[in-house]
Write an enzyme that holds these catalytic residues in place. Structure first.
Site, PDB file in Angstrom:
ATOM      1  N   GLU A  25       8.830  78.542 -56.463  1.00  0.00           N
ATOM      2  CA  GLU A  25       8.807  79.979 -56.204  1.00  0.00           C
ATOM      3  C   GLU A  25       9.701  80.277 -54.996  1.00  0.00           C
ATOM      4  O   GLU A  25      10.075  79.358 -54.256  1.00  0.00           O
ATOM      5  CB  GLU A  25       7.374  80.449 -55.929  1.00  0.00           C
ATOM      6  CG  GLU A  25       6.442  80.277 -57.113  1.00  0.00           C
ATOM      7  CD  GLU A  25       5.053  80.847 -56.860  1.00  0.00           C
ATOM      8  OE1 GLU A  25       4.811  81.347 -55.738  1.00  0.00           O
ATOM      9  OE2 GLU A  25       4.218  80.797 -57.779  1.00  0.00           O
ATOM     10  N   GLU A  53       9.900  61.776 -63.588  1.00  0.00           N
ATOM     11  CA  GLU A  53      11.012  62.665 -63.260  1.00  0.00           C
ATOM     12  C   GLU A  53      11.845  62.079 -62.130  1.00  0.00           C
ATOM     13  O   GLU A  53      13.086  62.084 -62.181  1.00  0.00           O
ATOM     14  CB  GLU A  53      10.485  64.043 -62.868  1.00  0.00           C
ATOM     15  CG  GLU A  53      11.584  65.025 -62.503  1.00  0.00           C
ATOM     16  CD  GLU A  53      11.057  66.413 -62.139  1.00  0.00           C
ATOM     17  OE1 GLU A  53      11.870  67.255 -61.713  1.00  0.00           O
ATOM     18  OE2 GLU A  53       9.834  66.642 -62.251  1.00  0.00           O
ATOM     19  N   GLY A 106      42.782  63.226 -51.202  1.00  0.00           N
ATOM     20  CA  GLY A 106      43.494  64.130 -50.317  1.00  0.00           C
ATOM     21  C   GLY A 106      43.283  65.572 -50.740  1.00  0.00           C
ATOM     22  O   GLY A 106      42.195  65.959 -51.186  1.00  0.00           O
TER      23      GLY A 106
END
Length: 380
Positions: free
Chosen positions: A128, A243, A340
């Site tokens: 949330e 997970e 680079g």
């Protein structure tokens, strides 16, 4: 270095099939999807048609009752292909297993066949605006009203929210009971009072379909409650281990992808009359990255093996998630440096590896939270 994972011939056949699918369907299109900020939902259906989704599911639901290593392989091949934000592991290995493990027979019969086939997709909504790693700070409410629950609140940073047909949503059913007051619900996308916001602009993982979710007097049938009321936090804790194993492993293969890109580039780039790969600094940088990847792979395979055997590896997976996510970003940054100025250009894939790697130490449990867990596990 030889893997300690007990892959079978069937596992390797699955790997070849997934790798081929990635090469044909994903790799040629991924840069375009990343630029557009969303991937086509049809990918799920194509995966399902080939039998690549939710392979662990029972045959009566369309799966093949496969073991954890099929999930591991899908995750590995996706990251190796550089498709860092496709929510295929989320669908197949993270969100759908909640229904299989804790859902009712009616819920399984209704949704699992469609999730296995890719006819519908799924999201998982915990975070949330004011509650990320701290689930206790969750403010979203679900109030029982007859044979329904009325949901109010919002969720944010929800991967695959743009495409999800159903979403597993964590809400507080009894705020006074702390973690015992959290419950999980299956919310269908067309439910009145439920809406999805616009995709959230992010510095990386652009194509993940990440969005906010809003619930305004959203009435959900009581039969969509997953498991028992108040048991949601325990369900989440049980599934977070898998997970985090997959997130940690994914970081190894993301880092390997960055290394592969850099190895290819330094062999082509000429500087002061010789290949960039011939400079000692280049060799040392890449040697150090390769070493960290090898160490990380050895550790996460040990952790994954323990998880596959049903062991509690909370301490180890927290260590892996913390260290490997940091290692991945470090590797991507150092590889980008070798390019680079070209490394700062979005047309070079290393730039995507760099920005995609940054969030790995945040989602799925921030590094700081992982350290809190580790400290507790070692007795502090």
């Amino acid at each position: 270095m030889r893997s300690i994972i007990p892959y079978t011939e069937e596992h390797e056949m699955y790997r070849k099939a997934i790798a081929s699918f990635m090469e044909k369907e994903i790799t040629p299109n991924y840069a375009k999807w990343d630029e557009e900020g969303v991937f086509p939902k049809e990918i799920f259906k194509k995966m399902g048609d080939n039998g690549y989704l939710c392979t662990w599911a029972d045959e009566k639901y369309g799966g093949v009752s496969g073991d954890f290593w099929y999930d591991y392989i899908l995750n590995e091949e996706m990251m190796s292909a550089g498709a860092n934000c496709l929510p295929l592991p989320l669908h197949s290995s993270v969100a759908t297993p909640y229904i299989d493990a804790f859902g009712s027979d009616a819920q399984k019969e209704r949704w699992l066949p469609q999730l296995v086939s890719g006819d519908i997709t799924i999201a998982l909504a915990m975070t949330e605006p004011g509650a990320g790693s701290d689930l206790m700070a969750m403010r979203g409410r679900a109030v029982k009203d007859g044979d329904s629950y009325i949901l109010n609140g919002s969720k944010t940073f929800i991967t695959n929210a743009v495409h999800a047909d159903i979403t597993i949503v964590a809400m507080k059913t009894n705020p006074e009971l702390a973690y015992k007051g959290i419950s999980l619900f299956i919310v269908e996308k067309d439910t009145p009072g439920f809406s999805t916001g616009k995709p959230i602009p992010k510095i990386g993982l652009h194509a993940g379909g990440t969005s906010e979710l809003f619930f305004e007097d959203c009435r959900v049938p009581a039969e969509n409650l997953i498991g028992k009321e108040g048991a949601g936090f325990l369900y989440l804790m049980q599934k977070l281990q898998q997970e985090r194993v997959l997130i940690a492993a994914g970081n190894v293969y993301m880092a390997q992808k960055s290394l592969d890109l850099a190895m290819e580039y330094v062999e082509q780039r000429q500087l002061f009359g010789k290949k960039l790969s011939q400079f000692q600094n280049t060799q040392f940088v890449l040697a150090e990255i390769a070493t960290e990847i090898a160490l990380g792979r050895a550790f996460i395979e040990q952790v994954a093996l323990g998880h596959s055997q049903g062991n509690n590896v909370v301490k180890e997976v927290s260590m892996a998630k913390y260290w490997l996510s940091e290692m991945n970003h470090r590797a991507a940054s150092r590889c980008l440096q070798l390019f680079g100025g070209y490394g700062y250009c979005t047309e070079y894939e290393i730039s995507r590896q760099f920005v995609d790697s940054r969030v790995q130490s945040i989602f799925g449990g921030a590094s700081e939270i992982m350290k809190v867990v580790i400290a507790k596990e070692i007795g502090l």
